[in-house]
Design a protein around this motif. Structure first.
Motif, PDB file in Angstrom:
ATOM      1  N   GLU A  53      11.294   2.180  -2.926  1.00 50.31           N
ATOM      2  CA  GLU A  53      12.298   1.257  -2.388  1.00 50.31           C
ATOM      3  C   GLU A  53      11.753  -0.165  -2.300  1.00 50.31           C
ATOM      4  O   GLU A  53      12.415  -1.124  -2.680  1.00 50.31           O
ATOM      5  N   GLN A  54      10.496  -0.307  -1.822  1.00 45.53           N
ATOM      6  CA  GLN A  54       9.915  -1.640  -1.679  1.00 45.53           C
ATOM      7  C   GLN A  54       9.789  -2.328  -3.025  1.00 45.53           C
ATOM      8  O   GLN A  54      10.105  -3.513  -3.158  1.00 45.53           O
ATOM      9  N   MET A  55       9.349  -1.623  -4.031  1.00 47.17           N
ATOM     10  CA  MET A  55       9.180  -2.221  -5.350  1.00 47.17           C
ATOM     11  C   MET A  55      10.532  -2.629  -5.941  1.00 47.17           C
ATOM     12  O   MET A  55      10.645  -3.679  -6.575  1.00 47.17           O
ATOM     13  N   GLN A  56      11.565  -1.831  -5.703  1.00 49.06           N
ATOM     14  CA  GLN A  56      12.910  -2.208  -6.165  1.00 49.06           C
ATOM     15  C   GLN A  56      13.365  -3.485  -5.465  1.00 49.06           C
ATOM     16  O   GLN A  56      13.910  -4.392  -6.097  1.00 49.06           O
ATOM     17  N   LEU A  57      13.130  -3.565  -4.168  1.00 51.26           N
ATOM     18  CA  LEU A  57      13.529  -4.753  -3.410  1.00 51.26           C
ATOM     19  C   LEU A  57      12.792  -5.994  -3.909  1.00 51.26           C
ATOM     20  O   LEU A  57      13.383  -7.066  -4.039  1.00 51.26           O
ATOM     21  N   LEU A  58      11.518  -5.858  -4.200  1.00 51.76           N
ATOM     22  CA  LEU A  58      10.726  -7.003  -4.664  1.00 51.76           C
ATOM     23  C   LEU A  58      11.151  -7.462  -6.054  1.00 51.76           C
ATOM     24  O   LEU A  58      11.099  -8.647  -6.367  1.00 51.76           O
ATOM     25  N   PHE A  94       0.849  -1.193   0.000  1.00 51.79           N
ATOM     26  CA  PHE A  94       0.000   0.000   0.000  1.00 51.79           C
ATOM     27  C   PHE A  94       0.880   1.237   0.000  1.00 51.79           C
ATOM     28  O   PHE A  94       1.918   1.268   0.656  1.00 51.79           O
ATOM     29  N   SER A  95       0.429   2.249  -0.706  1.00 52.83           N
ATOM     30  CA  SER A  95       1.106   3.532  -0.666  1.00 52.83           C
ATOM     31  C   SER A  95       0.099   4.614  -1.004  1.00 52.83           C
ATOM     32  O   SER A  95      -0.882   4.371  -1.713  1.00 52.83           O
ATOM     33  N   ASP A  96       0.361   5.810  -0.523  1.00 55.46           N
ATOM     34  CA  ASP A  96      -0.507   6.929  -0.842  1.00 55.46           C
ATOM     35  C   ASP A  96      -0.178   7.516  -2.214  1.00 55.46           C
ATOM     36  O   ASP A  96      -0.931   8.303  -2.748  1.00 55.46           O
ATOM     37  N   SER A  97       0.957   7.086  -2.791  1.00 54.00           N
ATOM     38  CA  SER A  97       1.389   7.593  -4.094  1.00 54.00           C
ATOM     39  C   SER A  97       2.479   6.691  -4.657  1.00 54.00           C
ATOM     40  O   SER A  97       3.237   6.085  -3.908  1.00 54.00           O
ATOM     41  N   GLU A  98       2.563   6.639  -5.972  1.00 55.04           N
ATOM     42  CA  GLU A  98       3.646   5.893  -6.614  1.00 55.04           C
ATOM     43  C   GLU A  98       4.991   6.583  -6.409  1.00 55.04           C
ATOM     44  O   GLU A  98       6.035   5.996  -6.647  1.00 55.04           O
ATOM     45  N   ASN A  99       4.971   7.836  -5.970  1.00 54.50           N
ATOM     46  CA  ASN A  99       6.198   8.595  -5.758  1.00 54.50           C
ATOM     47  C   ASN A  99       6.699   8.540  -4.319  1.00 54.50           C
ATOM     48  O   ASN A  99       7.718   9.138  -3.996  1.00 54.50           O
ATOM     49  N   ASN A 100       5.992   7.828  -3.457  1.00 49.23           N
ATOM     50  CA  ASN A 100       6.402   7.684  -2.068  1.00 49.23           C
ATOM     51  C   ASN A 100       7.751   6.951  -2.041  1.00 49.23           C
ATOM     52  O   ASN A 100       7.883   5.867  -2.599  1.00 49.23           O
ATOM     53  N   ARG A 147      -6.579  -0.324   6.776  1.00 52.07           N
ATOM     54  CA  ARG A 147      -6.352   1.092   7.071  1.00 52.07           C
ATOM     55  C   ARG A 147      -4.881   1.516   7.049  1.00 52.07           C
ATOM     56  O   ARG A 147      -4.331   1.964   8.058  1.00 52.07           O
ATOM     57  N   PRO A 148      -4.212   1.346   5.932  1.00 51.49           N
ATOM     58  CA  PRO A 148      -2.805   1.759   5.866  1.00 51.49           C
ATOM     59  C   PRO A 148      -2.668   3.270   5.896  1.00 51.49           C
ATOM     60  O   PRO A 148      -3.543   3.985   5.421  1.00 51.49           O
ATOM     61  N   ARG A 149      -1.578   3.722   6.465  1.00 49.09           N
ATOM     62  CA  ARG A 149      -1.248   5.153   6.450  1.00 49.09           C
ATOM     63  C   ARG A 149      -0.012   5.316   5.585  1.00 49.09           C
ATOM     64  O   ARG A 149       1.012   4.715   5.870  1.00 49.09           O
ATOM     65  N   GLU A 150      -0.105   6.099   4.577  1.00 51.01           N
ATOM     66  CA  GLU A 150       0.979   6.362   3.628  1.00 51.01           C
ATOM     67  C   GLU A 150       1.522   5.075   3.022  1.00 51.01           C
ATOM     68  O   GLU A 150       1.121   4.677   1.962  1.00 51.01           O
ATOM     69  N   PHE A 151       2.448   4.371   3.727  1.00 49.68           N
ATOM     70  CA  PHE A 151       3.031   3.133   3.196  1.00 49.68           C
ATOM     71  C   PHE A 151       2.771   1.984   4.166  1.00 49.68           C
ATOM     72  O   PHE A 151       2.847   2.160   5.388  1.00 49.68           O
TER      73      PHE A 151
END
Length: 154
Positions: free
Chosen positions: A63-68, A52-58, A99-103
């Protein structure tokens, strides 16, 4: 001897291209967006890892997507599907429930239960260790070992 060199080089590059294509295909099935899926379709088949993220620019999301993406084979081996939700306005069922907040990174078991929630990025090693401790994964590992030894017909 010279006429053989172009053939050998052509075979080498053809194999490299085929290997890259073979690697790229599973990765496209590995990553999906929340609007493409119903979480119930994965029950007893896959282990959803939801990002979850509030934006693709977070920065945490990036970082998480690069790690995955660094080691997709380890995720595929564990029957993982990565579900990405970067649209808080869409209010998906899972977003309303968790209910995620930001990330937030969430690992969901094959049974559909939430196994882990993290408010920061995790690398593949940490995710894999967490999944490998799950009872269902432990059983899968034992069954794979038994099949390899020929003890269980499969």
């Amino acid at each position: 001897m010279r006429p053989i060199l172009p053939i050998v080089l052509a075979c080498f590059f053809a194999n490299t291209t085929a290997a890259q294509t073979a690697e790229a295909e599973p990765e496209t099935d590995l990553f999906v967006t929340m609007d493409e899926v119903d979480l119930n379709q994965f029950k007893w088949e896959k282990r959803p890892v939801v990002v979850f993220s509030d934006s693709e620019n977070n920065p945490a999301f990036i970082e998480q997507m690069q790690l995955l993406r660094e080691r997709p084979a380890e995720l595929i081996e564990r029957d993982v599907v990565v579900i990405v939700d970067t649209d808080p306005d869409a209010q998906s069922d899972l977003r309303r429930k968790l209910r995620p907040r930001e990330f937030m990174l969430v690992i969901i078991g094959k049974d559909g239960g939430v196994k882990l929630r993290k408010p920061f990025p995790w690398d593949i090693r940490e995710i894999s260790r967490s999944i490998d401790k799950m009872p269902m994964r432990q059983r899968e590992i034992r069954e794979e070992k038994d099949r390899a030894r020929g003890a269980v017909p499969g």
